[in-house]
Design a protein around this motif. Structure first.
Motif, PDB file in Angstrom:
ATOM      1  N   ASN A  52      72.820  19.253 117.879  1.00  0.00           N
ATOM      2  CA  ASN A  52      73.472  20.382 117.201  1.00  0.00           C
ATOM      3  C   ASN A  52      72.487  21.441 116.723  1.00  0.00           C
ATOM      4  OD1 ASN A  52      72.344  18.836 115.112  1.00  0.00           O
ATOM      5  ND2 ASN A  52      73.972  19.351 113.671  1.00  0.00           N
ATOM      6  N   ARG A  53      71.270  21.411 117.241  1.00  0.00           N
ATOM      7  CA  ARG A  53      70.259  22.396 116.832  1.00  0.00           C
ATOM      8  C   ARG A  53      69.703  23.135 118.045  1.00  0.00           C
ATOM      9  NH1 ARG A  53      69.692  18.312 113.127  1.00  0.00           N
ATOM     10  NH2 ARG A  53      69.519  18.962 110.960  1.00  0.00           N
ATOM     11  N   VAL A  54      69.414  24.422 117.810  1.00  0.00           N
ATOM     12  CA  VAL A  54      68.754  25.242 118.822  1.00  0.00           C
ATOM     13  C   VAL A  54      67.522  25.866 118.175  1.00  0.00           C
ATOM     14  CG1 VAL A  54      68.944  27.232 120.378  1.00  0.00           C
ATOM     15  CG2 VAL A  54      70.933  25.736 120.013  1.00  0.00           C
ATOM     16  N   TRP A  55      66.351  25.517 118.695  1.00  0.00           N
ATOM     17  CA  TRP A  55      65.096  26.082 118.226  1.00  0.00           C
ATOM     18  C   TRP A  55      64.766  27.284 119.101  1.00  0.00           C
ATOM     19  CZ3 TRP A  55      66.225  20.988 118.038  1.00  0.00           C
ATOM     20  CH2 TRP A  55      65.883  20.273 116.903  1.00  0.00           C
ATOM     21  N   VAL A  56      64.434  28.406 118.464  1.00  0.00           N
ATOM     22  CA  VAL A  56      64.180  29.649 119.198  1.00  0.00           C
ATOM     23  C   VAL A  56      62.831  30.231 118.783  1.00  0.00           C
ATOM     24  CG1 VAL A  56      64.979  32.005 119.590  1.00  0.00           C
ATOM     25  CG2 VAL A  56      66.651  30.178 119.259  1.00  0.00           C
ATOM     26  N   GLU A  57      62.069  30.689 119.764  1.00  0.00           N
ATOM     27  CA  GLU A  57      60.872  31.498 119.515  1.00  0.00           C
ATOM     28  C   GLU A  57      60.986  32.740 120.379  1.00  0.00           C
ATOM     29  OE1 GLU A  57      57.131  29.529 119.979  1.00  0.00           O
ATOM     30  OE2 GLU A  57      57.492  28.233 118.249  1.00  0.00           O
ATOM     31  N   LEU A  58      60.706  33.884 119.778  1.00  0.00           N
ATOM     32  CA  LEU A  58      60.775  35.152 120.496  1.00  0.00           C
ATOM     33  C   LEU A  58      59.431  35.853 120.460  1.00  0.00           C
ATOM     34  CD1 LEU A  58      64.173  36.506 119.092  1.00  0.00           C
ATOM     35  CD2 LEU A  58      63.780  35.200 121.194  1.00  0.00           C
ATOM     36  N   THR A  59      59.031  36.350 121.613  1.00  0.00           N
ATOM     37  CA  THR A  59      57.847  37.181 121.759  1.00  0.00           C
ATOM     38  C   THR A  59      57.997  37.940 123.068  1.00  0.00           C
ATOM     39  OG1 THR A  59      55.421  37.238 121.741  1.00  0.00           O
ATOM     40  CG2 THR A  59      56.453  35.453 122.989  1.00  0.00           C
ATOM     41  N   THR A  60      57.338  39.059 123.179  1.00  0.00           N
ATOM     42  CA  THR A  60      57.309  39.788 124.446  1.00  0.00           C
ATOM     43  C   THR A  60      55.968  39.469 125.095  1.00  0.00           C
ATOM     44  OG1 THR A  60      58.741  41.511 123.555  1.00  0.00           O
ATOM     45  CG2 THR A  60      57.488  42.059 125.547  1.00  0.00           C
TER      46      THR A  60
END
Length: 85
Positions: A52-60
């Motif tokens: 039930n978890r979504v780990w997100v990392e954002l970078t360009t």
């Protein structure tokens, strides 16, 4: 310096957040909806899902830092998550 969105952590290189849902189906629906948006805007997250978890990392990656594309994607993710609450 990047203004990190509320609820996110990180720095100028990347921002991150964990989205917690009630069940796997909600997490999956979130990933599908966000994934289709990512395809339209041609900007994709680094993410993983466990139950039930979504780990997100954002970078360009091309820029080597967080850009407006990442901030727009973070805002979209927050909006999708809020709608499901």
């Amino acid at each position: 310096m990047v203004m990190i969105p509320d609820g996110w952590s990180g720095d100028d290189k990347r921002i991150a957040k964990v989205f917690k849902f009630f069940a796997f189906a909600e997490a999956l629906a979130f990933m599908v909806e966000v994934g289709l948006y990512c395809e339209r805007v041609d900007h994709h997250p680094e993410w993983k899902n466990i139950y039930n978890r979504v780990w997100v990392e954002l970078t360009t990656h091309d820029a080597g830092r967080v850009t407006g594309q990442d901030l727009a994607l973070a805002a979209h993710m927050d909006a999708v998550f809020s709608r499901g609450r």
